[in-house]
Design an enzyme around this catalytic site. Structure first.
Site, PDB file in Angstrom:
ATOM      1  N   GLN A 190      -5.027  -2.386   9.683  1.00 25.14           N
ATOM      2  CA  GLN A 190      -4.691  -3.494   9.190  1.00 25.14           C
ATOM      3  C   GLN A 190      -5.020  -4.540   9.764  1.00 25.14           C
ATOM      4  O   GLN A 190      -4.965  -4.832  10.647  1.00 25.14           O
ATOM      5  CB  GLN A 190      -3.106  -3.418   8.412  1.00 25.14           C
ATOM      6  CG  GLN A 190      -2.668  -4.145   8.170  1.00 25.14           C
ATOM      7  CD  GLN A 190      -3.306  -5.065   6.461  1.00 25.14           C
ATOM      8  OE1 GLN A 190      -3.043  -3.461   5.535  1.00 25.14           O
ATOM      9  NE2 GLN A 190      -3.842  -5.359   6.132  1.00 25.14           N
TER      10      GLN A 190
ATOM     11  N   LYS B  30       0.745  -1.909   0.028  1.00 24.65           N
ATOM     12  CA  LYS B  30       0.342   0.031   0.296  1.00 24.65           C
ATOM     13  C   LYS B  30       0.949   1.687  -0.093  1.00 24.65           C
ATOM     14  O   LYS B  30       0.684   2.305  -0.365  1.00 24.65           O
ATOM     15  CB  LYS B  30      -1.323   0.076   1.165  1.00 24.65           C
ATOM     16  CG  LYS B  30      -2.106  -0.731   1.051  1.00 24.65           C
ATOM     17  CD  LYS B  30      -2.965  -1.526   2.570  1.00 24.65           C
ATOM     18  CE  LYS B  30      -3.968  -2.533   2.176  1.00 24.65           C
ATOM     19  NZ  LYS B  30      -4.752  -2.958   3.792  1.00 24.65           N
TER      20      LYS B  30
ATOM     21  N   ASP C 154     -11.801   1.565   4.008  1.00 32.41           N
ATOM     22  CA  ASP C 154     -11.846   0.729   3.804  1.00 32.41           C
ATOM     23  C   ASP C 154     -13.942   0.285   3.744  1.00 32.41           C
ATOM     24  O   ASP C 154     -13.749  -0.866   3.391  1.00 32.41           O
ATOM     25  CB  ASP C 154     -11.287   0.279   4.862  1.00 32.41           C
ATOM     26  CG  ASP C 154     -10.060  -1.206   4.924  1.00 32.41           C
ATOM     27  OD1 ASP C 154     -10.479  -1.051   3.606  1.00 32.41           O
ATOM     28  OD2 ASP C 154     -10.262  -2.251   5.764  1.00 32.41           O
TER      29      ASP C 154
END
Length: 292
Positions: free
Chosen positions: A101, A57, A124
């Site tokens: 994460q 990322k 997200d």
């Protein structure tokens, strides 16, 4: 007779195309906003797979011109400490997107932590408000992996309206939002999972089959309808007899390629699309600062 082979749905190539588009968009917006977009990825502990994803990322961010505000915390970090960090990032004007994460260490309540992220920075797409908007068909930040699947199907002009779609897996990360997105595209959706009986009878009817269960090579050619579109969301790391590790999906690729019309590879299919959608969500939030 020549053996049929499915056309690849190349997520890697489309991901790069999206990166280029975002890069151009950021360059145009930068003068209006006065800064580059910012993404904060919070990682707790030392899960090697998570560390690889985060590096991925970071690289993608620097390629398109997004500033990374990543933070790595020791495995024993408390909920309160992380909550405080998230609240600070919520009010930090340089940060447009915040991502925790997953998976988190067992002592942390992931759901409660995700609730702390400001919905407009939830890149997200997992905040209840954003999931609710998806359910109601309202615009909002969408969960990256299913949004990536939809974009890939769109790129290859695969018709969804009136088609039978089967989604394997019911996680809040992929299975549930995936079903909602397919439903919004007027597909008829069946969800299957670990308790489903006669799985093959169900998958065999699918014009579009999306597998997101994380069981290596679960899907065989016998389970796939002739001419189906098969999307493999599974990412499973296995070690062969020589001790070498590699990534494989939920689908027996070589076998299913002789039956399906379209098929995603693993790696190089949905993985790059997930990252591309994360960057796109970040830029969408960034763009709102121009319009606000």
């Amino acid at each position: 007779m020549e053996t049929k082979t499915a056309q690849l749905l190349d997520g890697k190539a489309l991901g790069l195309k999206i990166h280029e588009q975002l890069s151009t968009k950021i360059a145009q917006l930068k003068s209006q906003v006065g800064r580059t977009p910012g993404l904060a990825v919070l990682m707790v502990g030392d899960n090697p797979a998570s560390a690889a994803y985060v590096r991925n990322k970071e690289r993608a961010c620097s390629k398109v011109g997004i500033t990374s505000f990543n933070r790595h915390f020791p495995g024993d970090t408390s909920f309160n400490e992380l909550q405080k960090v998230i609240h600070n990032l919520n009010s930090d004007e340089r940060v447009d997107g915040i991502l925790v994460q997953l998976p988190l260490p067992a002592h942390l309540d992931a759901v409660a932590l995700l609730h702390q992220i400001a919905p407009e920075k939830d890149v997200d797409g997992l905040h209840p408000l954003n999931l609710g908007k998806l359910l109601r068909g309202e615009p909002g930040l969408r969960s990256c992996t299913p949004a990536g699947v939809m974009r890939l199907l769109q790129e290859y002009s695969i018709p969804l309206e009136g088609k039978q779609a089967v989604v394997l897996g019911r996680s809040i990360l992929v299975g549930k939002p995936m079903s909602m997105m397919l439903l919004a595209a007027n597909a008829t959706v069946t969800m299957a999972h670990s308790r489903t009986q006669n799985l093959q009878d169900i998958t065999k009817n699918a014009d579009i089959l999306v597998s997101a269960v994380g069981i290596p090579q679960l899907i065989t050619a016998q389970m796939v309808k002739e001419g189906a579109v098969v999307v493999d969301v599974g990412i499973n790391r296995i070690t062969d007899e020589n001790g070498k590790s590699r990534l494989i999906g939920d689908v027996r690729f070589d076998e299913v390629a002789t039956v399906a019309d379209y098929l995603t590879p693993v790696p190089g299919g949905i993985g790059p699309m997930t990252v591309a959608m994360l960057l796109e969500n970040t830029v969408s939030s960034y763009q709102l600062t121009v319009n606000s």
